[in-house]
Design a protein around this motif. Structure first.
Motif, short mmCIF file in Angstrom:
data_model
loop_
_atom_site.label_atom_id
_atom_site.label_comp_id
_atom_site.label_asym_id
_atom_site.label_seq_id
_atom_site.Cartn_x
_atom_site.Cartn_y
_atom_site.Cartn_z
N LEU A 196 28.05 -18.91 16.24
CA LEU A 196 28.93 -17.88 16.76
C LEU A 196 28.17 -16.77 17.48
N GLU A 197 27.14 -16.24 16.87
CA GLU A 197 26.41 -15.14 17.50
C GLU A 197 25.71 -15.60 18.77
N ALA A 198 25.17 -16.83 18.75
CA ALA A 198 24.53 -17.37 19.95
C ALA A 198 25.55 -17.58 21.06
N ALA A 199 26.77 -17.99 20.67
CA ALA A 199 27.83 -18.19 21.66
C ALA A 199 28.23 -16.87 22.30
N LEU A 200 28.37 -15.84 21.49
CA LEU A 200 28.72 -14.51 22.03
C LEU A 200 27.65 -14.02 22.99
N ALA A 201 26.39 -14.18 22.61
CA ALA A 201 25.29 -13.75 23.47
C ALA A 201 25.28 -14.52 24.79
N ALA A 202 25.53 -15.83 24.71
CA ALA A 202 25.53 -16.66 25.92
C ALA A 202 26.66 -16.27 26.86
N LEU A 203 27.85 -16.07 26.32
CA LEU A 203 29.00 -15.73 27.16
C LEU A 203 28.81 -14.38 27.84
N HIS A 204 28.37 -13.40 27.09
CA HIS A 204 28.27 -12.05 27.65
C HIS A 204 27.00 -11.87 28.48
N GLY A 205 26.08 -12.84 28.40
CA GLY A 205 24.90 -12.80 29.24
C GLY A 205 25.02 -13.66 30.49
N ALA A 206 26.16 -14.35 30.62
CA ALA A 206 26.36 -15.25 31.76
C ALA A 206 26.85 -14.49 32.98
N GLU A 207 26.66 -15.10 34.14
CA GLU A 207 27.28 -14.59 35.36
C GLU A 207 28.64 -15.24 35.59
N GLY A 208 28.80 -16.45 35.09
CA GLY A 208 30.06 -17.16 35.22
C GLY A 208 30.37 -17.95 33.96
N VAL A 209 31.64 -18.02 33.62
CA VAL A 209 32.09 -18.81 32.47
C VAL A 209 33.21 -19.74 32.95
N LEU A 210 33.05 -21.02 32.64
CA LEU A 210 34.04 -22.02 33.01
C LEU A 210 34.67 -22.59 31.75
N PHE A 211 35.97 -22.41 31.62
CA PHE A 211 36.71 -22.91 30.46
C PHE A 211 37.34 -24.26 30.77
N ASP A 212 37.21 -25.18 29.81
CA ASP A 212 38.10 -26.34 29.79
C ASP A 212 39.50 -25.81 29.47
N PHE A 213 40.52 -26.61 29.77
CA PHE A 213 41.89 -26.13 29.55
C PHE A 213 42.52 -26.73 28.29
N ASN A 214 42.97 -27.98 28.35
CA ASN A 214 43.69 -28.58 27.23
C ASN A 214 42.80 -28.66 25.99
N GLY A 215 43.25 -28.07 24.91
CA GLY A 215 42.51 -28.10 23.67
C GLY A 215 41.47 -27.02 23.53
N GLY A 230 30.50 -18.66 42.98
CA GLY A 230 29.33 -18.04 43.59
C GLY A 230 28.22 -17.76 42.60
N VAL A 231 28.14 -18.58 41.52
CA VAL A 231 27.08 -18.41 40.53
C VAL A 231 26.29 -19.71 40.41
N SER A 232 25.04 -19.59 39.97
CA SER A 232 24.19 -20.78 39.83
C SER A 232 24.50 -21.49 38.52
N PRO A 233 24.27 -22.80 38.44
CA PRO A 233 24.55 -23.54 37.20
C PRO A 233 23.80 -22.97 36.00
N GLU A 234 22.57 -22.54 36.19
CA GLU A 234 21.79 -22.05 35.05
C GLU A 234 22.29 -20.69 34.53
N ARG A 235 23.13 -20.02 35.31
CA ARG A 235 23.71 -18.75 34.88
C ARG A 235 25.20 -18.92 34.53
N THR A 236 25.60 -20.17 34.38
CA THR A 236 27.00 -20.49 34.06
C THR A 236 27.08 -21.08 32.66
N VAL A 237 28.05 -20.63 31.88
CA VAL A 237 28.29 -21.17 30.54
C VAL A 237 29.66 -21.85 30.53
N VAL A 238 29.70 -23.03 29.96
CA VAL A 238 30.92 -23.82 29.83
C VAL A 238 31.45 -23.68 28.41
N VAL A 239 32.77 -23.61 28.26
CA VAL A 239 33.41 -23.63 26.94
C VAL A 239 34.25 -24.90 26.86
#
Length: 222
Positions: free
Chosen positions: A8-27, A171-180
């Motif tokens: 959980l804490e690592a996830a929070l750090a990753a999300l708030h340190g990202a330039e872009g976040v991409l969410f899956d939808f269903n589920g 407009g963000v690089s893959p390495e600065r993008t976090v997927v959920v």
């Protein structure tokens, strides 16, 4: 599952340190796999005369695109596949208008990320005419900058095409993008795209010992 974030804490750090976040939808963003499975079962029985139980739906279809599901149920009959998809989209739009499946906590998370200056998008195996009513029902259509649906790509998850397209559009690089994500196919797609992946949903319970698993998306609202 290298580069998968369970804690959980690592996830929070990753999300708030990202330039872009991409969410899956269903589920993931929308807690609707039960609804989608039921509607496909209804369509399969009404239009194809076949029974589609939850276990079979989960085993065969969770994590793959709506177009692939319709093709499989119709055994490649394009006309029948279109009818199945139309049945599904109409019924889904009615259901989410009456009872939105994106929880208020998930809406809050997306809004907070956007307010923090993080670009937010959705990359999904569903079709746009199913996604858009769900986002509109919760007001997220004005917050989510980019949507990549199954008709926008040649290959669905676990291909990285959708996530790479989503990052490029943000407009963000893959390495600065976090997927959920919540599915094996989604995790594979994120890793193939070179993106860190926060795991939520039932698969999150496979977290390594010594970690505090994310569990569900609501836990990320801080």
């Amino acid at each position: 599952m290298s580069n998968t974030i369970f804690d959980l804490e690592a996830a929070l750090a990753a999300l708030h340190g990202a330039e872009g976040v991409l969410f899956d939808f269903n589920g993931t963003l929308s807690l609707d796999e039960d609804l989608v499975g039921r509607l496909y079962a209804d369509a399969a029985e009404e239009l194809c005369g076949i029974e589609l139980g939850w276990e079979e739906y989960e085993r065969r279809f969770v994590g793959i695109s709506d177009l692939e599901i319709c093709a499989a149920l119709s055994h490649g009959d394009a006309h029948l596949a279109d009818r199945i998809l139309g049945h599904m989209c109409s019924a889904y739009a009615r259901e989410v208008a009456e009872r939105p499946r994106i929880p208020a906590s998930h809406v809050k998370l997306v809004r907070r990320l956007a307010e923090a200056g993080i670009e937010v998008g959705v990359v999904t195996g569903t079709v746009r005419r199913l996604l858009e009513p769900a986002l509109a029902a919760t007001g997220l259509d004005s917050v989510v900058k980019v949507t990549v649906c199954c008709e926008d790509v040649i290959a669905g998850k676990p291909s990285p095409e959708g996530f790479l397209r989503g990052a490029a559009l943000l407009g963000v690089s893959p390495e600065r993008t976090v997927v959920v994500e919540d599915s094996h196919a989604g995790i594979g797609a994120a890793h193939a795209a070179g993106m860190a992946c926060v795991l939520v949903g039932p698969l999150a319970h496979s977290a390594p010992k010594g970690t505090h698993p994310v569990g569900d998306l609501a836990a990320l609202v801080r």
